[in-house]
Each structure stands twice: as structure tokens, then as C-alpha cells.
Design a protein around this motif. Structure first.
Motif: not given
Ligand code: FA5
Length: 344
Positions: A169-173, A197-201, A206-213
Motif C-alpha cells: 500500500t506504500h513504499t515504506s516496507p 496499490y490501494r482500494r481507493d475509488t 485518487h488512483s487504485h494504483q499510483f507511484t510513491q518515492v
Molecule cells: C504514506 O503512504 C506513508 N508511507 C508516507 C510516509 C513515509 C510517511 C515515511 C512517513 C514516513 P500517505 O498515505 O499519506 O503516506 O501517502 C503518501 C502520498 O501518496 C500522499 O501524499 C499522496 O501524494 C499519495 N497518495 C496517497 N493515496 C493516493 C491515491 N489513491 N492516488 C494517488 N496518490 C495517492
């Protein structure tokens, strides 16, 4: 016999003259000089001639054959030239016509953005790491201080594959994995870009698949001011030197204290406008000091080591940077949209 040969010559030369195509000419050659042609026939019948006549007729027959051959060759050249001229005429190239444009491809906007973010952090000494998109419950939640049934799991609606496997659900793992790999043996400074990936509508933001750094820095004596310094440097390089940042208190189970970082609005420079919903600030990312429980679970002594972490969504950041009003534009691959961001 002599008259016959002369008549044949005249007739053949006339036919050569009249031939309008290479095929006609070939026909004339076959009919007069071929194996079954009249001249060959004359030469074959030489045996029946008298001794005196034979050399005379023989010589004449050869002369006639030669004359016809020369005439055919000459005509052949004329006809071939005509064919060539015709061809050149019909295949003329108009060098003044405009050329067909060559479409040049380029990296997808998201790829360019992630590369740009990577370059900025590499410049500050971070290494780039990767992790799996199908993740275990342990690394996605438990190792990040989110035990089973922890209410904060609701913050990230999850696609489960089995009880223990899920789409991350995030890149933290990847922080937990990398710290777990080092088991407290050395400091680390990493970023990890990737899909989550998140079960977001799906909607405009919002997207159910998106990118994180993700970013993580663990060492002896890492302080909140280091986090602020790195994020400030990133914001100024990425958005522009005139932009300000601010950190607001927030909550993430894996960081303590936790913050949300905002940057000053590009449009109103902090005064308040419709883009920033009258606040003067726009939210960019989540961050905080790595929770001692997370450090300890990964084998780091939290009395010796401390660290900061942050996580941002490049799509949302790009939307702010380029004024894109719908996140779905990133995934529908409309070349008219993507083409605007190809660098020459
Ligand atoms: C997290 O996912 C935390 N893991 C971030 C973090 C890392 C905090 C390390 C502290 C330390 P959050 O749920 O807020 O946090 O998501 C981070 C970013 O992902 C948001 O700021 C937003 O830019 C993006 N994001 C979240 N949900 C969605 C979505 N459904 N579609 C697109 N972007 C999204």
C-alpha cells in the motif's frame, strides 16, 4: 535463292523498323533468326546447291543474318532508351515536397519525474533501492509498527491476496526490508521509487494504483533538522528556489514525531487563492522521525541510531508542478497529453 534472301532482308528490316516494343522486336528476332526461321532454313538447304552456288549463297545468307542482327541491336537500344525515359518520367521525385514528419517518442512523464527525483536525492548521497510489489503483511504493516488489528491500518485500504500476502500500500516496507538486511550494522541513506496499490475509488486525485518515492536516512545523531534540511533542498530544486516549505504535525504509526510537508502556493505565494483552497500552502508528502519500535524490530539500537523517513506521491507532485487537473491522465496514455512533456 539470292532474290529470296534479299527479299527476306528487306522484309525483316521493315519489321524491325515497325517494332514498337521490346517484345515485338524479340518476336522479329525469333521469326527471322530463330532455329526454325527462313535464314536457318536456307543455310540448312545448302547441301542441295551446286558447288559453285554454295559459297556465294552461304556468304550472302551470313551477310543478311548479320544485317538483321545489327538492325535488331540498334532498334533494341532505341526501345530500351525509350522505356528508361518513360520510367524516369513516371518516377520523378519532387524534391520540393515537404517530408513526412518522423514521430519521436520519449519517456513517460512519470518515468521522467521519478528519474528527476532520483537524481536530486542521489546528489544528496542517497542510494536507490527496490522492493517487491506483492508484499508480506509483516513488511507492509507489522515491521512498521502496525500490528494486526491496529486501527491505523484503515488509513490504507488494502488489496489482500491471502491473510499474509498483499499488494503493498506504500513504499515504506522497503525501509523495513533494507534496515532488516543491515540489521543495525551500518548507517543507511536510501530512496525507493515504485508502484503501490490501494482500494481507493478512482477520481481526479485518487488512483487504485499510483507511484510513491520513499526516503530513509538512519545514522547516529540524525535529527529533525536534518529532515527539514533535506526536504527544503528537494522542494527548492524541484519546484523552484522561491518556494517555501512548512512542516505540520501529523500521524503515521512508523514515525514519531510525524509531519506533513506543505510548500507555498505557486500561484499566490502564500497569500491564499483557489488553487491552495485559501490556505497559501499545498500538501506534498508525509514524513517523520523513524519510530524507535521500527528501528528495534529491524535490529537497530534506538539508543544509538536515529533516522528520518518520508514518502511522496510523484503523480500528485507532478499535478502541482504542471497544473494537471486529473490523475487519470497519467494512465490513459493519450499521446496528445504525454507529448507535451517530451523533452526535445
Ligand atoms: C504514506 O503512504 C506513508 N508511507 C508516507 C510516509 C513515509 C510517511 C515515511 C512517513 C514516513 P500517505 O498515505 O499519506 O503516506 O501517502 C503518501 C502520498 O501518496 C500522499 O501524499 C499522496 O501524494 C499519495 N497518495 C496517497 N493515496 C493516493 C491515491 N489513491 N492516488 C494517488 N496518490 C495517492
Amino acid at each position: 535463292m539470292k532474290e529470296k534472301l534479299h527479299a527476306l532482308e528487306t522484309e525483316a528490316l521493315e519489321q524491325v523498323e515497325q517494332a514498337n516494343s521490346l517484345a515485338d522486336l524479340q518476336q522479329v528476332r525469333v521469326s527471322y533468326l530463330g532455329k526454325k526461321g527462313p535464314i536457318t532454313e536456307v543455310l540448312r538447304g545448302m547441301g542441295k546447291l551446286s558447288k559453285e552456288e554454295r559459297p556465294v549463297i552461304g556468304e550472302l545468307a551470313n551477310k543478311v543474318r548479320e544485317a538483321i542482327t545489327i538492325a535488331i541491336e540498334a532498334k533494341k537500344q532505341v526501345l530500351e532508351e525509350a522505356v528508361l525515359n518513360q520510367q524516369l518520367k513516371s518516377e520523378t521525385i519532387d524534391v520540393t515536397l515537404p517530408g513526412r514528419p518522423v514521430e519521436v517518442g520519449g519517456p513517460h512523464l512519470l518515468t521522467s519525474l521519478v528519474t528527476e527525483i532520483e537524481d536530486l536525492f542521489i546528489g544528496m548521497g542517497f542510494e536507490v533501492r527496490e522492493g517487491p510489489e506483492v508484499e508480506t503483511d509483516y513488511y507492509n504493516f507489522e515491521a512498521l509498527n502496525l500490528p494486526k488489528d491496529h486501527p491505523a491500518r484503515d488509513m490504507q485500504d488494502t488489496f489482500y491476496i491471502t491473510e499474509e500476502l498483499l499488494m503493498r500500500t506504500h513504499t515504506s516496507p522497503v525501509q523495513a526490508r533494507t534496515m532488516g538486511e543491515y540489521r543495525g550494522s551500518k548507517p543507511l541513506k536510501m530512496i525507493c521509487p515504485g508502484k503501490v496499490y490501494r482500494r481507493d475509488t478512482d477520481d481526479a486525485t485518487h488512483s487504485h494504483q499510483f507511484t510513491q518515492v520513499e526516503g530513509l536516512y538512519v545514522d547516529k545523531n540524525v535529527r529533525m533538522s536534518d529532515l527539514k534540511g533535506v526536504l527544503n533542498q528537494f522542494a527548492k530544486q524541484f519546484f523552484g528556489a522561491e518556494r517555501e516549505i512548512r512542516l505540520r504535525p501529523s500521524f503515521f504509526p512508523f514515525t514519531e514525531p510525524s509531519v506533513e510537508m506543505d510548500i507555498s502556493c505557486k500561484v499566490c505565494h502564500g497569500k491564499g487563492c483557489s488553487v491552495c483552497k485559501q490556505t497559501g500552502w499545498i500538501e506534498i508528502l508525509g514524513a517523520g522521525m523513524v519510530h524507535p519500535n521500527v528501528l528495534e524490530m529491524a535490529g537497530y539500537d534506538s539508543d544509538v541510531y536515529s533516522g528520518f523517513a518520508f514518502g511522496m506521491g510523484p503523480e500528485r507532485i507532478a499535478m502541482l508542478k504542471y497544473g494537471i487537473d486529473d490523475i487519470r491522465q497519467f494512465y490513459t496514455n493519450d499521446r496528445r497529453f504525454l507529448g507535451q512533456y517530451h523533452q526535445a
